[in-house]
Design a protein around this motif. Structure first.
Motif, PDB file in Angstrom:
ATOM      1  N   PHE A  92       0.831  -1.199   0.000  1.00 37.33           N
ATOM      2  CA  PHE A  92       0.000   0.000   0.000  1.00 37.33           C
ATOM      3  C   PHE A  92       0.873   1.260   0.000  1.00 37.33           C
ATOM      4  CE2 PHE A  92      -3.143   3.053   1.402  1.00 37.33           C
ATOM      5  CZ  PHE A  92      -4.258   2.624   0.718  1.00 37.33           C
ATOM      6  N   MET A  93       1.937   1.216   0.759  1.00 36.87           N
ATOM      7  CA  MET A  93       2.860   2.350   0.776  1.00 36.87           C
ATOM      8  C   MET A  93       3.501   2.563  -0.578  1.00 36.87           C
ATOM      9  SD  MET A  93       5.072   2.667   4.124  1.00 36.87           S
ATOM     10  CE  MET A  93       4.411   1.919   5.551  1.00 36.87           C
ATOM     11  N   LYS A  94       3.835   1.472  -1.199  1.00 41.13           N
ATOM     12  CA  LYS A  94       4.414   1.561  -2.538  1.00 41.13           C
ATOM     13  C   LYS A  94       3.413   2.237  -3.480  1.00 41.13           C
ATOM     14  CE  LYS A  94       6.359  -1.435  -6.101  1.00 41.13           C
ATOM     15  NZ  LYS A  94       6.884  -0.209  -6.742  1.00 41.13           N
ATOM     16  N   MET A 119       1.027   4.296  -2.657  1.00 37.82           N
ATOM     17  CA  MET A 119       0.918   5.711  -2.300  1.00 37.82           C
ATOM     18  C   MET A 119       2.102   6.505  -2.831  1.00 37.82           C
ATOM     19  SD  MET A 119      -0.524   5.569   1.606  1.00 37.82           S
ATOM     20  CE  MET A 119      -0.216   7.302   1.934  1.00 37.82           C
ATOM     21  N   SER A 120       3.246   5.893  -2.710  1.00 34.38           N
ATOM     22  CA  SER A 120       4.464   6.546  -3.154  1.00 34.38           C
ATOM     23  C   SER A 120       4.438   6.796  -4.668  1.00 34.38           C
ATOM     24  CB  SER A 120       5.641   5.665  -2.758  1.00 34.38           C
ATOM     25  OG  SER A 120       6.842   6.349  -2.890  1.00 34.38           O
ATOM     26  N   ASP A 121       4.074   5.773  -5.414  1.00 31.86           N
ATOM     27  CA  ASP A 121       3.967   5.909  -6.873  1.00 31.86           C
ATOM     28  C   ASP A 121       2.926   6.962  -7.227  1.00 31.86           C
ATOM     29  OD1 ASP A 121       5.753   3.867  -6.993  1.00 31.86           O
ATOM     30  OD2 ASP A 121       4.395   2.405  -7.899  1.00 31.86           O
ATOM     31  N   HIS A 122       1.815   6.887  -6.515  1.00 29.51           N
ATOM     32  CA  HIS A 122       0.716   7.795  -6.773  1.00 29.51           C
ATOM     33  C   HIS A 122       1.141   9.241  -6.523  1.00 29.51           C
ATOM     34  CE1 HIS A 122      -3.301   9.067  -7.317  1.00 29.51           C
ATOM     35  NE2 HIS A 122      -3.569   9.288  -6.059  1.00 29.51           N
ATOM     36  N   PHE A 123       1.921   9.432  -5.477  1.00 27.55           N
ATOM     37  CA  PHE A 123       2.418  10.763  -5.161  1.00 27.55           C
ATOM     38  C   PHE A 123       3.304  11.287  -6.287  1.00 27.55           C
ATOM     39  CE2 PHE A 123       5.330  13.800  -3.330  1.00 27.55           C
ATOM     40  CZ  PHE A 123       4.499  14.595  -2.576  1.00 27.55           C
ATOM     41  N   ARG A 124       4.177  10.445  -6.751  1.00 26.12           N
ATOM     42  CA  ARG A 124       5.074  10.880  -7.830  1.00 26.12           C
ATOM     43  C   ARG A 124       4.319  11.259  -9.082  1.00 26.12           C
ATOM     44  NH1 ARG A 124      10.400   7.230  -8.560  1.00 26.12           N
ATOM     45  NH2 ARG A 124      10.568   8.486 -10.455  1.00 26.12           N
ATOM     46  N   THR A 139       1.260  12.353  -9.298  1.00 31.20           N
ATOM     47  CA  THR A 139       0.536  13.593  -9.064  1.00 31.20           C
ATOM     48  C   THR A 139       1.475  14.784  -9.116  1.00 31.20           C
ATOM     49  OG1 THR A 139      -0.978  12.383  -7.658  1.00 31.20           O
ATOM     50  CG2 THR A 139      -0.987  14.765  -7.450  1.00 31.20           C
ATOM     51  N   PHE A 184       5.061   6.314 -13.719  1.00 34.09           N
ATOM     52  CA  PHE A 184       4.963   7.600 -13.030  1.00 34.09           C
ATOM     53  C   PHE A 184       4.397   8.683 -13.936  1.00 34.09           C
ATOM     54  CE2 PHE A 184       8.735   5.649 -10.894  1.00 34.09           C
ATOM     55  CZ  PHE A 184       8.039   5.291  -9.757  1.00 34.09           C
ATOM     56  N   LEU A 187      11.099  10.441  -1.793  1.00 33.77           N
ATOM     57  CA  LEU A 187      10.366  10.144  -3.030  1.00 33.77           C
ATOM     58  C   LEU A 187      10.749   8.846  -3.707  1.00 33.77           C
ATOM     59  CD1 LEU A 187       9.674  13.326  -5.141  1.00 33.77           C
ATOM     60  CD2 LEU A 187       8.090  11.699  -4.160  1.00 33.77           C
ATOM     61  N   LEU A 232      11.629   6.071  -2.101  1.00 29.61           N
ATOM     62  CA  LEU A 232      11.352   4.900  -1.262  1.00 29.61           C
ATOM     63  C   LEU A 232      10.408   3.955  -2.008  1.00 29.61           C
ATOM     64  CD1 LEU A 232      10.612   5.914   2.434  1.00 29.61           C
ATOM     65  CD2 LEU A 232      12.341   4.320   1.597  1.00 29.61           C
ATOM     66  N   PHE A 233      10.551   2.678  -1.734  1.00 33.73           N
ATOM     67  CA  PHE A 233       9.651   1.648  -2.288  1.00 33.73           C
ATOM     68  C   PHE A 233       9.748   1.504  -3.798  1.00 33.73           C
ATOM     69  CE2 PHE A 233       7.418   3.796   1.272  1.00 33.73           C
ATOM     70  CZ  PHE A 233       7.724   2.860   2.228  1.00 33.73           C
ATOM     71  N   THR A 234      10.773   2.060  -4.377  1.00 30.00           N
ATOM     72  CA  THR A 234      10.968   1.824  -5.807  1.00 30.00           C
ATOM     73  C   THR A 234      12.445   1.511  -5.949  1.00 30.00           C
ATOM     74  OG1 THR A 234      11.803   3.961  -6.521  1.00 30.00           O
ATOM     75  CG2 THR A 234       9.420   3.766  -6.253  1.00 30.00           C
ATOM     76  N   MET A 259       2.789   5.931   6.927  1.00 34.21           N
ATOM     77  CA  MET A 259       1.691   6.057   5.960  1.00 34.21           C
ATOM     78  C   MET A 259       0.866   7.285   6.214  1.00 34.21           C
ATOM     79  SD  MET A 259      -0.103   2.587   4.982  1.00 34.21           S
ATOM     80  CE  MET A 259       0.860   1.163   5.215  1.00 34.21           C
ATOM     81  N   MET A 277       2.736  10.130   4.863  1.00 35.22           N
ATOM     82  CA  MET A 277       2.649  10.189   3.399  1.00 35.22           C
ATOM     83  C   MET A 277       1.294  10.714   2.950  1.00 35.22           C
ATOM     84  SD  MET A 277       4.577   6.689   2.220  1.00 35.22           S
ATOM     85  CE  MET A 277       3.990   6.795   0.536  1.00 35.22           C
ATOM     86  N   PHE A 324       0.659  14.050   0.942  1.00 35.36           N
ATOM     87  CA  PHE A 324      -0.022  14.025  -0.352  1.00 35.36           C
ATOM     88  C   PHE A 324      -1.114  15.076  -0.425  1.00 35.36           C
ATOM     89  CE2 PHE A 324      -3.159  12.621  -3.400  1.00 35.36           C
ATOM     90  CZ  PHE A 324      -2.378  12.243  -4.482  1.00 35.36           C
ATOM     91  N   GLN A 338      -1.279  18.167  -3.035  1.00 32.06           N
ATOM     92  CA  GLN A 338      -2.364  18.256  -4.003  1.00 32.06           C
ATOM     93  C   GLN A 338      -3.158  19.555  -3.866  1.00 32.06           C
ATOM     94  OE1 GLN A 338      -4.358  14.776  -5.507  1.00 32.06           O
ATOM     95  NE2 GLN A 338      -6.291  15.582  -4.791  1.00 32.06           N
TER      96      GLN A 338
END
Lengths: 232, 232
Positions: A119-121, A123-128, A130, A228, B76, B78-80, B120, B123, B127, B131
């Motif tokens: 889920f964090m992943k 959110m992180s992707d989603h943030f990037r 946006t 992204f 930014l 993280l998780f990637t 989370m 984050m 976010f 936004q």
DNA sequence: AAGCAGATGTGAAGTTCATCATATCTAACG
DNA sequence: CGTTAGATATGATGAACTTCACATCTGCTT
């Protein structure tokens, strides 16, 4: 203590489905939720299309995302006690959607590290996504906003054809304008310029992009991974 | 299975400190990290100020945040497996910063539900800030962008005075313009209009906002909680 | 105190964009 | 097939914003 072993995680975001409360069918034109409504659930799209947008006091609309299969929406009020949706979710195509209670998700995330991680992943992707999207809007003017939107749509809903990439969504000029924060007329003029230059063509309300690279170049695209650079 | 019991969590984001690899002192004017550098750490600010921004190919700069005590930056990637920083972090005021290895944090989050939850939440809040900020920039023109930036700065770095809220940061017109995606001249003109109308005044490079409500009203502010309306 | 660099202030000209007005196109339906 | 509603196309006008140019101010250094 530091250890370079990669953490592995075995689930995917769509496995949220197992925590769903119920699955619903929603008709085109209706709203999954609207700004100000009590927010107790988040949604996993199983099929169809849902557009997330923000309506201003003076009646303008800023469109933010179009979600399709395996996308999540209604997530903005997770982890806060904010009780109301901040955005509206309009059904663009008849949709099948799983509803998951916020409290269930929060609890589950607390007890299930794999899910938390995934889920964090997300959110992180989603943030990037946006952030880069808005960056394009702010830095490159209205033309840049439209170009960025078109590129993202080819990444999310593009179908490859001999002559280019078809954005497989019927979009009016007004709908596109809502994604860019521009007027319908400006959007129309820019689209017509692009047509005249042979960059795009439009058939039956769908845009076929012949030369994505032109669009990319014009906004100084840094060729970040498509994950992204999407509209979902 | 659904259960409305609120999940409680006992740690705060600054407890990331316990996983820090090292603590560093960084001088004003230097960079904590820059776009394109190998990204292996994320940072917890213990003191001082750090400005996060994106530089465009043609040399313009879009400023995104100013981080102070207990803020996180460099998160930014993280998780990637993205190996490089996407933004630059300029030290605005001499800073003390804890560096935490990405792999350590990822592992820790995996094993520590409270930390995962708190992260989370961070984050999610982050976010929403981002936004809504960009929404203001896109929907309300350059004037709206500046008003929004000023409001956010009063929330993050404002000090209450008899006559209003002092933004306790020295800011040049150019630096403010970078937050708004405008030219220095436009920013200067809008600021002078605000001075003439008695909305703000400027002393020694710091802005004193006499009438925040005026700014709020002009951009159709919906009075969201200050935690979502800040510049950090 | 003089000099300098960086920041601020402001006019003028040009570009971008929104708005208003109006004409044309297109698909759906009786 | 003709009517109609909604979408597209485009000119004209003015507002918002950028750019360029240059003047002035401010704080710092010698």
């Amino acid at each position: 203590m530091p250890n370079t072993t990669k953490v592995t995680h075995s689930i995917e975001i769509k496995e949220l489905l197992q925590f769903a409360d119920r699955t619903i069918q929603v008709k085109k034109g209706s709203y999954l939720f609207q700004e100000g409504m009590e927010a107790e659930e988040l949604y996993l799209i199983l099929g169809g299309k849902v557009q997330i947008s923000k309506v201003t006091q003076d009646g303008r609309e800023l469109a933010l995302r179009i979600c399709g299969e395996n996308d999540i929406c209604g997530e903005l009020t997770l982890f806060t006690d904010a009780p109301k949706y901040l955005l509206s979710a309009l059904i663009l195509e008849d949709a099948k959607i799983a509803a998951i209670r916020k409290d269930v998700i929060e609890k589950e995330i607390f007890h299930n590290p794999s899910l938390a991680f995934e889920f964090m992943k997300w959110m992180s992707d989603h943030f990037r996504k946006t952030q880069t999207k808005f960056r394009d809007l702010v830095l490159n003017g209205k033309k840049g906003a439209l170009f960025s939107t078109l590129i993202r749509m080819t990444n999310s809903y593009g179908v490859h054809k001999d002559t280019g990439i078809l954005i497989d969504l019927p979009l009016t000029n007004q709908e596109l304008a809502n994604f860019c924060g521009t007027s319908r007329e400006s959007t129309n003029r820019i689209l017509n310029d692009l047509k005249r230059e042979g960059i795009i063509s439009i058939k039956k309300g769908k845009i076929l992009v012949h030369d994505v690279d032109y669009l990319r170049q014009e906004i100084g695209c840094e060729n970040c991974p498509a994950v992204f650079c999407s509209i979902d």
